[in-house]
Motif scaffolding. Structure first.
Motif, PDB file in Angstrom:
ATOM      1  N   LEU A 134       2.625  14.233   1.335  1.00 48.92           N
ATOM      2  CA  LEU A 134       1.524  13.379   1.783  1.00 48.92           C
ATOM      3  C   LEU A 134       0.599  13.029   0.632  1.00 48.92           C
ATOM      4  CD1 LEU A 134       0.498  14.980   5.197  1.00 48.92           C
ATOM      5  CD2 LEU A 134       1.562  12.764   4.826  1.00 48.92           C
ATOM      6  N   LEU A 135       0.335  13.998  -0.211  1.00 45.95           N
ATOM      7  CA  LEU A 135      -0.549  13.771  -1.354  1.00 45.95           C
ATOM      8  C   LEU A 135       0.061  12.764  -2.329  1.00 45.95           C
ATOM      9  CD1 LEU A 135      -3.297  14.681  -2.311  1.00 45.95           C
ATOM     10  CD2 LEU A 135      -2.212  16.575  -3.482  1.00 45.95           C
ATOM     11  N   ILE A 136       1.337  12.918  -2.612  1.00 45.90           N
ATOM     12  CA  ILE A 136       2.021  11.974  -3.508  1.00 45.90           C
ATOM     13  C   ILE A 136       2.024  10.569  -2.905  1.00 45.90           C
ATOM     14  CG2 ILE A 136       4.283  11.342  -4.480  1.00 45.90           C
ATOM     15  CD1 ILE A 136       4.744  14.419  -4.818  1.00 45.90           C
ATOM     16  N   ALA A 137       2.368  10.464  -1.620  1.00 47.14           N
ATOM     17  CA  ALA A 137       2.392   9.151  -0.961  1.00 47.14           C
ATOM     18  C   ALA A 137       0.994   8.533  -0.919  1.00 47.14           C
ATOM     19  CB  ALA A 137       2.957   9.279   0.453  1.00 47.14           C
ATOM     20  N   THR A 138      -0.019   9.350  -0.672  1.00 42.04           N
ATOM     21  CA  THR A 138      -1.393   8.846  -0.643  1.00 42.04           C
ATOM     22  C   THR A 138      -1.804   8.314  -2.004  1.00 42.04           C
ATOM     23  OG1 THR A 138      -2.006  10.353   1.132  1.00 42.04           O
ATOM     24  CG2 THR A 138      -3.804   9.468  -0.204  1.00 42.04           C
ATOM     25  N   ILE A 139      -1.469   9.038  -3.054  1.00 43.43           N
ATOM     26  CA  ILE A 139      -1.818   8.591  -4.406  1.00 43.43           C
ATOM     27  C   ILE A 139      -1.105   7.283  -4.738  1.00 43.43           C
ATOM     28  CG2 ILE A 139      -1.592   9.153  -6.865  1.00 43.43           C
ATOM     29  CD1 ILE A 139      -2.163  12.127  -6.010  1.00 43.43           C
ATOM     30  N   ILE A 140       0.159   7.167  -4.370  1.00 45.20           N
ATOM     31  CA  ILE A 140       0.893   5.919  -4.618  1.00 45.20           C
ATOM     32  C   ILE A 140       0.249   4.765  -3.856  1.00 45.20           C
ATOM     33  CG2 ILE A 140       3.094   4.712  -4.270  1.00 45.20           C
ATOM     34  CD1 ILE A 140       4.472   7.465  -4.759  1.00 45.20           C
ATOM     35  N   ASN A 141      -0.046   4.980  -2.572  1.00 43.73           N
ATOM     36  CA  ASN A 141      -0.710   3.945  -1.767  1.00 43.73           C
ATOM     37  C   ASN A 141      -2.076   3.592  -2.343  1.00 43.73           C
ATOM     38  OD1 ASN A 141       0.814   3.098   0.748  1.00 43.73           O
ATOM     39  ND2 ASN A 141       1.000   5.309   0.933  1.00 43.73           N
ATOM     40  N   ALA A 142      -2.818   4.596  -2.812  1.00 41.62           N
ATOM     41  CA  ALA A 142      -4.151   4.355  -3.380  1.00 41.62           C
ATOM     42  C   ALA A 142      -4.065   3.557  -4.679  1.00 41.62           C
ATOM     43  CB  ALA A 142      -4.881   5.677  -3.607  1.00 41.62           C
ATOM     44  N   VAL A 143      -3.101   3.892  -5.530  1.00 34.20           N
ATOM     45  CA  VAL A 143      -2.959   3.165  -6.799  1.00 34.20           C
ATOM     46  C   VAL A 143      -2.593   1.702  -6.531  1.00 34.20           C
ATOM     47  CG1 VAL A 143      -1.528   2.960  -8.884  1.00 34.20           C
ATOM     48  CG2 VAL A 143      -2.449   5.188  -8.216  1.00 34.20           C
ATOM     49  N   ILE A 144      -1.669   1.481  -5.610  1.00 35.99           N
ATOM     50  CA  ILE A 144      -1.321   0.100  -5.243  1.00 35.99           C
ATOM     51  C   ILE A 144      -2.568  -0.635  -4.760  1.00 35.99           C
ATOM     52  CG2 ILE A 144      -0.059  -1.304  -3.548  1.00 35.99           C
ATOM     53  CD1 ILE A 144       2.172   0.885  -3.711  1.00 35.99           C
ATOM     54  N   SER A 145      -3.355   0.037  -3.938  1.00 30.40           N
ATOM     55  CA  SER A 145      -4.573  -0.568  -3.390  1.00 30.40           C
ATOM     56  C   SER A 145      -5.609  -0.832  -4.472  1.00 30.40           C
ATOM     57  CB  SER A 145      -5.168   0.339  -2.314  1.00 30.40           C
ATOM     58  OG  SER A 145      -4.229   0.539  -1.292  1.00 30.40           O
ATOM     59  N   MET A 146      -5.776   0.109  -5.397  1.00 28.22           N
ATOM     60  CA  MET A 146      -6.747  -0.067  -6.488  1.00 28.22           C
ATOM     61  C   MET A 146      -6.419  -1.292  -7.327  1.00 28.22           C
ATOM     62  SD  MET A 146      -7.561   3.594  -8.168  1.00 28.22           S
ATOM     63  CE  MET A 146      -7.597   5.029  -7.128  1.00 28.22           C
ATOM     64  N   VAL A 147      -5.139  -1.521  -7.540  1.00 33.29           N
ATOM     65  CA  VAL A 147      -4.715  -2.662  -8.343  1.00 33.29           C
ATOM     66  C   VAL A 147      -4.881  -3.966  -7.555  1.00 33.29           C
ATOM     67  CG1 VAL A 147      -2.702  -3.757  -9.437  1.00 33.29           C
ATOM     68  CG2 VAL A 147      -3.127  -1.312  -9.762  1.00 33.29           C
ATOM     69  N   ALA A 148      -4.519  -3.956  -6.287  1.00 37.30           N
ATOM     70  CA  ALA A 148      -4.507  -5.189  -5.497  1.00 37.30           C
ATOM     71  C   ALA A 148      -5.871  -5.593  -4.944  1.00 37.30           C
ATOM     72  CB  ALA A 148      -3.517  -5.055  -4.352  1.00 37.30           C
ATOM     73  N   MET A 149      -6.737  -4.618  -4.635  1.00 40.11           N
ATOM     74  CA  MET A 149      -8.011  -4.950  -3.975  1.00 40.11           C
ATOM     75  C   MET A 149      -8.882  -5.941  -4.737  1.00 40.11           C
ATOM     76  SD  MET A 149      -9.237  -1.521  -2.003  1.00 40.11           S
ATOM     77  CE  MET A 149     -10.907  -2.060  -1.832  1.00 40.11           C
ATOM     78  N   PRO A 150      -9.072  -5.794  -6.046  1.00 38.54           N
ATOM     79  CA  PRO A 150      -9.907  -6.786  -6.743  1.00 38.54           C
ATOM     80  C   PRO A 150      -9.322  -8.201  -6.684  1.00 38.54           C
ATOM     81  CG  PRO A 150      -9.569  -4.837  -8.115  1.00 38.54           C
ATOM     82  CD  PRO A 150      -8.671  -4.703  -6.930  1.00 38.54           C
ATOM     83  N   ILE A 151      -8.017  -8.293  -6.732  1.00 36.91           N
ATOM     84  CA  ILE A 151      -7.360  -9.605  -6.673  1.00 36.91           C
ATOM     85  C   ILE A 151      -7.539 -10.218  -5.289  1.00 36.91           C
ATOM     86  CG2 ILE A 151      -5.122 -10.789  -6.829  1.00 36.91           C
ATOM     87  CD1 ILE A 151      -4.334  -8.423  -8.794  1.00 36.91           C
ATOM     88  N   VAL A 152      -7.293  -9.429  -4.267  1.00 33.81           N
ATOM     89  CA  VAL A 152      -7.435  -9.902  -2.888  1.00 33.81           C
ATOM     90  C   VAL A 152      -8.888 -10.276  -2.603  1.00 33.81           C
ATOM     91  CG1 VAL A 152      -7.259  -9.198  -0.469  1.00 33.81           C
ATOM     92  CG2 VAL A 152      -5.415  -8.653  -2.053  1.00 33.81           C
ATOM     93  N   ALA A 153      -9.811  -9.435  -3.042  1.00 32.23           N
ATOM     94  CA  ALA A 153     -11.240  -9.722  -2.822  1.00 32.23           C
ATOM     95  C   ALA A 153     -11.641 -11.029  -3.494  1.00 32.23           C
ATOM     96  CB  ALA A 153     -12.086  -8.569  -3.338  1.00 32.23           C
ATOM     97  N   LYS A 154     -11.128 -11.259  -4.694  1.00 33.63           N
ATOM     98  CA  LYS A 154     -11.443 -12.502  -5.413  1.00 33.63           C
ATOM     99  C   LYS A 154     -10.908 -13.716  -4.662  1.00 33.63           C
ATOM    100  CE  LYS A 154     -11.119 -14.581  -9.974  1.00 33.63           C
ATOM    101  NZ  LYS A 154     -10.636 -14.442 -11.345  1.00 33.63           N
ATOM    102  N   VAL A 155      -9.697 -13.618  -4.143  1.00 39.02           N
ATOM    103  CA  VAL A 155      -9.109 -14.723  -3.381  1.00 39.02           C
ATOM    104  C   VAL A 155      -9.938 -14.993  -2.129  1.00 39.02           C
ATOM    105  CG1 VAL A 155      -7.118 -15.415  -1.982  1.00 39.02           C
ATOM    106  CG2 VAL A 155      -6.769 -14.412  -4.252  1.00 39.02           C
ATOM    107  N   PHE A 156     -10.312 -13.935  -1.406  1.00 38.40           N
ATOM    108  CA  PHE A 156     -11.098 -14.133  -0.185  1.00 38.40           C
ATOM    109  C   PHE A 156     -12.480 -14.681  -0.497  1.00 38.40           C
ATOM    110  CE2 PHE A 156      -7.755 -12.109   2.023  1.00 38.40           C
ATOM    111  CZ  PHE A 156      -7.938 -12.401   3.360  1.00 38.40           C
ATOM    112  N   ASN A 157     -13.072 -14.280  -1.606  1.00 40.34           N
ATOM    113  CA  ASN A 157     -14.384 -14.807  -1.983  1.00 40.34           C
ATOM    114  C   ASN A 157     -14.288 -16.275  -2.390  1.00 40.34           C
ATOM    115  OD1 ASN A 157     -15.799 -12.491  -1.429  1.00 40.34           O
ATOM    116  ND2 ASN A 157     -15.560 -11.675  -3.484  1.00 40.34           N
TER     117      ASN A 157
END
Length: 164
Positions: A134-157
């Motif tokens: 669970l910890l490994i999967a959470t870290i992988i999901n979090a890293v993907i999210s950390m990379v994608a969130m600024p891009i997605v936020a910029k598009v939505f803004n």
């Protein structure tokens, strides 16, 4: 307000559908059904209110459990509720601008605390066996999210999509 609610429901459905796709990408483990189903729900905090992000996370987990054959049976409903709570709080922390705290909370809550009820419901051995994956999967999901969130936020803004 009705137009925003319809927009939020539509975006929630789209995020849940992307969670389903992520549920097919499994993180190998001994006894858990960890997958990349959480990243889209984590990313959704950039443009959805907490309630809708939480719903998307719950649906994403249920899809992941379904693609694994529900190995823990009805206990997956507990996990879906946990995912709702975790992503809801993660969204609130994001909206308050608590960037470091939100990521620490996400990793500890989703990677460790979410398995805690199963220490008592199933066994301590299950808890100990589940946490590393669970910890490994959470870290992988979090890293993907950390990379994608600024891009997605910029598009939505740029598109002026309201998130309130």
């Amino acid at each position: 307000m009705r137009k925003n609610n319809l927009r939020f429901i539509t975006l929630t459905a789209l995020i849940a559908a992307i969670c389903v796709i992520g549920s097919f990408i499994k993180v190998p483990g001994f006894i858990t059904t960890a997958a990349l189903d959480s990243a889209p729900a984590f990313i959704s905090v950039a443009f959805l209110p907490p309630l809708f992000s939480g719903i998307a996370a719950s649906l994403g987990h249920l899809a992941s459990a379904l693609t694994s054959g529900f190995p823990s049976g009805p206990l997956h409903l507990i996990i879906a509720i946990e995912m709702f709570i975790i992503v809801y709080i993660f969204n609130v922390l994001h909206k308050k601008g608590l960037n470091i705290i939100k990521w620490l909370f996400l990793i500890v809550a989703n990677g460790v605390l979410s398995a805690l009820p199963f220490y008592f419901l199933i066994s301590p051995a299950f808890f100990i066996g589940a946490v590393p994956n669970l910890l490994i999967a959470t870290i992988i999901n979090a890293v993907i999210s950390m990379v994608a969130m600024p891009i997605v936020a910029k598009v939505f803004n740029q598109r002026k999509v309201s998130n309130v």
